[in-house]
Design an enzyme around this catalytic site. Structure first.
Site, mmCIF file in Angstrom:
data_model
loop_
_atom_site.group_PDB
_atom_site.id
_atom_site.type_symbol
_atom_site.label_atom_id
_atom_site.label_comp_id
_atom_site.label_asym_id
_atom_site.label_seq_id
_atom_site.Cartn_x
_atom_site.Cartn_y
_atom_site.Cartn_z
ATOM 1 C CG MET A 207 -1.917 -1.260 1.312
ATOM 2 S SD MET A 207 -2.738 -1.055 2.858
ATOM 3 C CE MET A 207 -1.429 -1.652 4.092
ATOM 4 N N GLY B 54 1.736 4.155 4.527
ATOM 5 C CA GLY B 54 2.672 3.404 3.524
ATOM 6 C C GLY B 54 2.980 2.429 4.043
ATOM 7 C CB SER B 55 1.872 -0.208 5.850
ATOM 8 O OG SER B 55 0.329 0.263 5.465
ATOM 9 N NE ARG B 56 5.077 -7.353 1.944
ATOM 10 C CZ ARG B 56 6.220 -8.052 1.529
ATOM 11 N NH1 ARG B 56 7.205 -7.014 1.244
ATOM 12 N NH2 ARG B 56 6.557 -9.480 1.504
#
Length: 216
Positions: A97, A185-187
């Site tokens: 993301m 901002g990540s996953r």
């Protein structure tokens, strides 16, 4: 149309939006340029924390995407050792993301949460492979109606500094229900077995709607 332009705001976003609004007001008193720049950032904050309604397929034979973003990796791997699943083989689908994606996370199938485990860690770029093993992350082991374990991992990224998990062990959730959010901002990694993969690398996914896999 109004809902598209002004989507619902996730509860995590109200504080940040208020701060951005106050800063914008102050900067407008000092400089039009700085005020306009801050106003643009305020709009971005609003859309970052958007929480749009989603329409899952509502079928336990399918896993839907747990997040908006791009499928950055698909591999066959061992389960997370943090959940004592390192001796089992899973398919892992990683969804990255960026700062423009909706960051609300959703459950891929009707299930019950059997275990939650938080692990502190580093903050590498979430698009890197090593982020799955070294970054700050939160594990959720959920069990579907067939008794299969499906694993969800919220992974903080380079900018992200807070993983929010809004559920607890024992909660029963429907497909597409929200379980948390990651800020900036990540996953999200999705581990599964006994499902046939129906997605591909570099595909864009919509949390709660895009089909990732079908029950074998």
């Amino acid at each position: 149309m109004i809902n598209m332009l002004f989507p619902k705001l996730h509860k995590e976003g109200y504080r940040f939006l208020a701060i951005a609004g106050i800063v914008t007001f102050i900067l407008l008193l000092i400089s039009n340029f700085l005020g306009i720049l801050s106003f643009i950032i305020t709009i971005w904050v609003y859309y970052f924390f958007r929480d749009p309604d989603r329409q899952p397929i509502d079928d336990e034979n399918y896993l839907v995407s747990p997040a908006d973003g791009v499928i950055s990796q698909i591999i066959e791997t061992q389960g997370p050792k943090e959940l004592n699943l390192e001796n089992k083989k899973y398919t892992r689908v990683s969804i990255f993301m960026n700062v423009f994606n909706c960051h609300v996370n959703r459950v891929p199938t009707k299930s019950k949460i059997s275990e939650i485990y938080y692990k502190p860690g580093k903050h590498f770029n979430a698009s890197l492979d090593k982020s799955s093993d070294e970054n700050e992350r939160n594990y959720l082991k959920i069990k579907n109606s067939s008794g299969d374990d499906v694993i969800l991992v919220q992974i903080a990224g380079l900018i992200a500094r807070r993983i929010v998990c809004e559920v607890k062990e024992g909660d029963e959730l429907k497909q597409g229900d929200k379980f948390g959010i990651i800020r900036f901002g990540s996953r999200v990694d999705l581990y599964f077995e006994n499902y046939k993969l129906m997605a591909k690398k570099n595909q864009r996914s919509v949390g709660g709607e895009t089909i990732i896999a079908k029950k074998i």
